[in-house]
Design an enzyme around this catalytic site. Structure first.
Site, short mmCIF file in Angstrom:
data_model
loop_
_atom_site.label_atom_id
_atom_site.label_comp_id
_atom_site.label_asym_id
_atom_site.label_seq_id
_atom_site.Cartn_x
_atom_site.Cartn_y
_atom_site.Cartn_z
N GLU A 292 0.90 -1.13 -0.16
CA GLU A 292 0.13 0.00 0.19
C GLU A 292 0.98 1.31 -0.02
O GLU A 292 1.83 1.35 0.87
CB GLU A 292 -0.87 0.04 1.12
CG GLU A 292 -1.99 1.18 1.04
CD GLU A 292 -1.70 2.29 1.85
OE1 GLU A 292 -1.34 3.36 0.94
OE2 GLU A 292 -1.84 2.24 3.02
N CYS A 326 -2.30 7.89 4.72
CA CYS A 326 -2.34 7.60 3.45
C CYS A 326 -3.58 7.89 2.77
O CYS A 326 -3.80 8.26 1.69
CB CYS A 326 -2.06 6.22 3.09
SG CYS A 326 -0.26 5.62 3.86
#
Length: 542
Positions: A292, A326
């Protein structure tokens, strides 16, 4: 003889409020004082043995340069190779344990964290990574607990999936852990990510080499000690903070490298993928690569958007944990009519956010993680302030005198391709582009094409047709899509997390999809009455 064993049904851990007068607030305040007063000496841990290399680095609170929390010892290539050998050895026994015994370790860890360990791990996260009490609670307490409880439930569901057997044949699937070791590389911003990256492969029988971020060694160390107290055998997870280049080379050059569980930057993940490709012939198996890698997350408002809900989502989605998520919102597209309603209030609310030490519970935002992040973020702010194509309309002030503090900042970008609308800044900076009300469809195209990332996004509209168009046109623009809500705060078991494009492999942390990546199924066919003749019936006549 035993029956079919079932793990307890998973439920999401309730979030404590830490409101004045609550017992959890008093416990957390005491833990903060205790950890602030300690001088931790954090070793490399291999096979349960504490190794102090003497190559030490201080741990300082990002919000207080004078607050030293301890030191950590740096591992290098030698320690990494030793840890790999130990992990491979520990894995042999760990993988042979009955599933319920491995599951029990992680269920016990969740229960310990829900009770006696909660204030300790939250306090370590608050001081090590400069998080307020609520941000720590949803991270280092609730999300870790949820990862472990739901993880064993998801794994059980995978194991329950078995093939059809025809008459006289028994078909079954054995779900084996990966052959080799998994290299877990975790970031600074979520303590729970480290617990998940290392813990999930271990849960299903893998051995793990865990390299935490140098900015989250303290909270990572307490996470490791939690698992140790819960009964995780030595060496199943080896805790190796240290030189990222040397440790990574040792891991990815090893023939038993079986998987990478990574959260970090796109450029680093791409370089690791390149290394795997270069080394592919030396591995015993094709490594599983799960990553990720960030985002440039959006909020797009339809002319029918609820102004108050939109304003709240922008402030919370952009500035909680200083925008160092994020999933944090960092670009917004707002129609002119809605901007006229919310613009002034949005500026006022942003400027009113309290900022300071997380030990003062009145503060909404705290410090960014380090000098490098501070310099990068403030560079964007300065360039926006000097640009004819942008205007800093809130915040824009910063100081590193006592800690790495940056005021939550709103930039109004006159052009949708201004750098603050395109680049991942990873800080408390939200860029707003105001578009004509009649340009909704064109704006959706801009949202989809502006960024290489596709992690999270949100659409605000009270008209269903507007929502429907956004869902269709932005189908591939975000792996986690939010309707009339901020694009942050995914909950394990409710919103599996991950994105595609430059945001990663979209293997959905906190779901069965991720767990499957750490398993290698073996199909077994057992013929209960095997044939004793070579000839088939069709051969009876010419």
């Amino acid at each position: 003889m035993s029956g079919t064993i079932r793990v307890p049904p998973a439920v999401n851990e309730p979030v404590h409020s830490y409101a004045p007068g609550t017992p959890e607030r008093a416990e957390l305040k005491a833990a903060l004082r205790a950890i602030a007063d300690q001088d931790a000496d954090i070793p490399v841990i291999i096979g349960g043995e504490e190794i102090r290399t003497g190559r030490t680095h201080p741990i300082r609170a990002p919000h207080d340069h004078g607050l030293r929390l301890g030191v950590w010892h740096e591992a290098g290539a030698e320690e990494a190779r030793r840890a790999i050998a130990n992990t491979l050895e520990a894995r042999r026994e760990w993988a042979s344990w009955p599933w319920e015994d491995r599951a029990a370790v992680f269920l016990r860890a969740a229960e310990l964290l829900s009770t006696s360990w909660r204030s300790t791990l939250n306090a370590a996260t608050m001081l090590n990574q400069s998080k307020n009490a609520f941000q720590a609670e949803i991270d280092s307490a609730c999300e870790i607990i949820d990862f472990f409880r739901f993880g064993v439930q998801f794994a059980q569901g995978i194991f329950d999936h078995q093939p059809v057997s025809e008459k006289g044949v028994w078909n079954r699937i054995e779900y084996r852990p990966l052959e080799g070791f998994v290299y877990a590389v975790s970031p600074f911003n979520f303590t729970a990510i480290g617990a998940n990256l290392a813990g999930t492969p271990a849960m299903v029988g893998c051995g793990v080499l865990w390299k935490p971020s140098k900015h989250a060694v303290l909270s990572g160390y307490y996470t490791y000690r939690l698992l140790e107290e819960a009964g995780l055998p030595p060496g199943v997870i080896n805790f190796v903070p240290g030189d990222p280049v040397a440790i990574t080379a040792a891991a990815m050059d090893h023939p038993d490298f079986a998987g990478l569980h990574f959260t970090g930057s796109t450029s680093v993940f791409q370089s690791l993928w390149t290394t795997v490709g270069r080394n592919i012939a030396r591995y015993r198996t094709y490594p599983r690569l799960v990553g990720e890698t960030g985002g440039k997350d959006f909020i797009v408002a339809h002319p029918s958007a609820d102004p108050a809900a939109l304003r709240t989502a922008i402030v919370r989605g952009s500035f909680e944990y200083q925008g160092q998520k994020c999933s944090a919102a960092s670009r917004a597209y707002i129609p002119a009519s809605v901007w006229r309603e919310i613009g002034d209030d949005l500026v006022d609310e942003t400027d009113a956010l309290a900022m300071g030490d997380p030990m003062d519970f009145r503060n909404f935002v705290n410090a960014v993680i380090d000098e490098g992040g501070f310099d990068s973020i403030t560079g964007y702010i300065d360039r926006a302030a000097a640009s004819p194509d942008a205007e800093v309309i809130a915040g824009g002030r910063y100081s590193a005198a006592d800690g790495f503090f940056i005021r939550p900042t709103l930039v109004r970008a006159k052009r949708p391709d201004h750098e603050t609308m395109c680049d991942e800044i990873f800080g408390p900076v939200m860029s707003v582009h105001v578009y004509p009300d009649n340009a909704w469809s064109e704006t959706l195209d801009v949202v989809d094409s502006t960024s290489p990332y596709a992690l999270t996004g949100a659409v605000f509209s009270q008209e269903r047709a507007g929502l429907r168009e956004a869902l269709d046109r932005l189908r591939n623009a975000a792996g986690n899509f939010y309707v009339n809500d901020k694009p942050t705060g995914a909950v394990v078991g409710q919103q599996p997390f991950g994105g595609a494009r430059a945001s990663g492999t979209n293997d959905k942390a906190g779901s069965a999809y991720n767990i499957m990546r750490w398993l290698s199924p073996r199909t077994i066919k057992e013929n209960l009455v095997p044939p004793r003749s070579v000839a088939y019936p069709f051969m009876g006549e010419e």
